[in-house]
Design a protein around this motif. Structure first.
Motif, PDB file in Angstrom:
ATOM      1  N   ASP A 159       0.802  -1.233   0.000  1.00  0.00           N
ATOM      2  CA  ASP A 159       0.000   0.000   0.000  1.00  0.00           C
ATOM      3  C   ASP A 159       0.832   1.278   0.000  1.00  0.00           C
ATOM      4  OD1 ASP A 159      -2.468  -1.356   0.003  1.00  0.00           O
ATOM      5  OD2 ASP A 159      -2.344  -1.636   2.168  1.00  0.00           O
ATOM      6  N   ARG A 160       2.007   1.216  -0.595  1.00  0.00           N
ATOM      7  CA  ARG A 160       2.803   2.444  -0.714  1.00  0.00           C
ATOM      8  C   ARG A 160       3.735   2.340  -1.910  1.00  0.00           C
ATOM      9  NH1 ARG A 160       7.841   4.039   2.507  1.00  0.00           N
ATOM     10  NH2 ARG A 160       8.210   4.799   0.387  1.00  0.00           N
ATOM     11  N   ALA A 161       4.146   3.492  -2.424  1.00  0.00           N
ATOM     12  CA  ALA A 161       5.144   3.533  -3.480  1.00  0.00           C
ATOM     13  C   ALA A 161       6.477   3.079  -2.900  1.00  0.00           C
ATOM     14  CB  ALA A 161       5.253   4.937  -4.052  1.00  0.00           C
ATOM     15  N   ALA A 162       7.127   2.124  -3.578  1.00  0.00           N
ATOM     16  CA  ALA A 162       8.345   1.563  -3.011  1.00  0.00           C
ATOM     17  C   ALA A 162       9.430   1.295  -4.047  1.00  0.00           C
ATOM     18  CB  ALA A 162       8.023   0.266  -2.269  1.00  0.00           C
ATOM     19  N   GLY A 163       9.153   1.564  -5.329  1.00  0.00           N
ATOM     20  CA  GLY A 163      10.165   1.299  -6.344  1.00  0.00           C
ATOM     21  C   GLY A 163       9.937   2.112  -7.594  1.00  0.00           C
ATOM     22  N   CYS A 164      10.952   2.205  -8.430  1.00  0.00           N
ATOM     23  CA  CYS A 164      10.841   2.972  -9.667  1.00  0.00           C
ATOM     24  C   CYS A 164      11.921   2.510 -10.639  1.00  0.00           C
ATOM     25  CB  CYS A 164      10.955   4.472  -9.403  1.00  0.00           C
ATOM     26  SG  CYS A 164      12.294   4.937  -8.299  1.00  0.00           S
ATOM     27  N   ALA A 165      11.758   2.904 -11.889  1.00  0.00           N
ATOM     28  CA  ALA A 165      12.722   2.571 -12.934  1.00  0.00           C
ATOM     29  C   ALA A 165      12.499   3.509 -14.113  1.00  0.00           C
ATOM     30  CB  ALA A 165      12.577   1.116 -13.376  1.00  0.00           C
ATOM     31  N   PHE A 166      13.478   3.517 -15.013  1.00  0.00           N
ATOM     32  CA  PHE A 166      13.426   4.361 -16.206  1.00  0.00           C
ATOM     33  C   PHE A 166      13.742   3.492 -17.412  1.00  0.00           C
ATOM     34  CE2 PHE A 166      15.972   6.931 -19.261  1.00  0.00           C
ATOM     35  CZ  PHE A 166      14.958   7.784 -19.693  1.00  0.00           C
ATOM     36  N   VAL A 167      12.974   3.674 -18.498  1.00  0.00           N
ATOM     37  CA  VAL A 167      13.202   2.909 -19.727  1.00  0.00           C
ATOM     38  C   VAL A 167      13.155   3.864 -20.916  1.00  0.00           C
ATOM     39  CG1 VAL A 167      12.600   0.833 -21.019  1.00  0.00           C
ATOM     40  CG2 VAL A 167      11.820   1.075 -18.658  1.00  0.00           C
TER      41      VAL A 167
END
Length: 237
Positions: free
Chosen positions: A153-161
């Motif tokens: 229930d929370r934002a916990a990761g990210c990435a760029f493509v």
């Protein structure tokens, strides 16, 4: 190794400026990390050419950092003889996006955005990816997306493509420490593959240091294959 992959690296994770100085490709990183500030050779070089590369790095106030690809064995030996140490050996992985894009992502787990959201900036900052590397992502000119991942229930990761010449390359995959081991990195990879496939990419690629054992295990489990490698050499001041 197909050297055209290095064109994809420079296009999807672009330095602030690239110039040719004699036999050298000079990248101006502006604090964006090794990948955008390393010097590489454009042709066969000799030991007498090395001071020219060092002077170019000095002019940019950058470390004396060289990128060594499989074709650079002679230069690699020269630098070794001069006391330059190997830094961050890297694997380059690739997979056909459609083979990963079929995987299921639970609802409200991953999201795409055209620009980096404020929460993604915070997550990257927690993982040591600051404004200088965000600026690298924003410089990429081709089709690109910023991915955000949620778990517990929370934002916990990210990435760029981003895509260059039909090849998508993923960068800056980050899952905050407290939420690792819960599958979010895998779901972000699924999302990257779906986006790459939808945007016509024939390959999904990424770079990862050999010492990052969990990441290498994840990419291998997705059917990704190592198709190349490189490393840096640096002489400590």
């Amino acid at each position: 190794m197909d050297l055209s992959y290095f064109d994809v690296v420079d296009a999807t994770w672009p330095p602030a400026k690239i110039t040719c100085n004699g036999p050298w490709l000079i990248r101006e990183g502006q604090g964006g990390g090794k990948r955008v500030s390393a010097v590489s050779a454009t042709c066969e070089v000799s030991a007498e050419d090395i001071p020219q590369a060092l002077a170019a790095q000095d002019a940019l106030h950058q470390p004396h950092l060289f990128m060594l690809r499989p074709v650079d064995q002679a230069l690699d030996q020269m630098l070794d003889d001069q006391g330059y140490q190997v830094v961050d050996p890297v694997h380059l992985y690739t997979v056909e996006p459609s083979t990963v894009a079929q995987a299921h992502i639970p609802p409200v787990t991953t999201f795409e955005s055209e620009t980096p959201l404020a929460i993604a900036r915070e997550l990257w900052a927690e993982g040591g990816i600051g404004p200088e590397r965000i600026a690298v992502m924003e410089r990429a000119a081709g089709p690109k997306t910023f991915l955000l991942g949620r778990t517990d229930d929370r934002a916990a990761g990210c990435a760029f493509v981003a895509i260059h010449n039909g090849i998508a390359m993923l960068h800056a995959l980050e899952v905050i420490t407290a939420h690792r081991g819960k599958g979010l990195g895998r779901y972000l990879m699924y999302a990257a593959a779906k986006w790459a496939h939808r945007n016509g990419a024939k390959e999904l690629t990424l770079l990862v240091t050999r010492r990052n054992v969990p990441a290498n295990a994840l990419y291998t489990s997705l059917g990704m294959l190592v198709v190349g490698q490189y490393h840096y050499r640096l002489k400590e001041a």
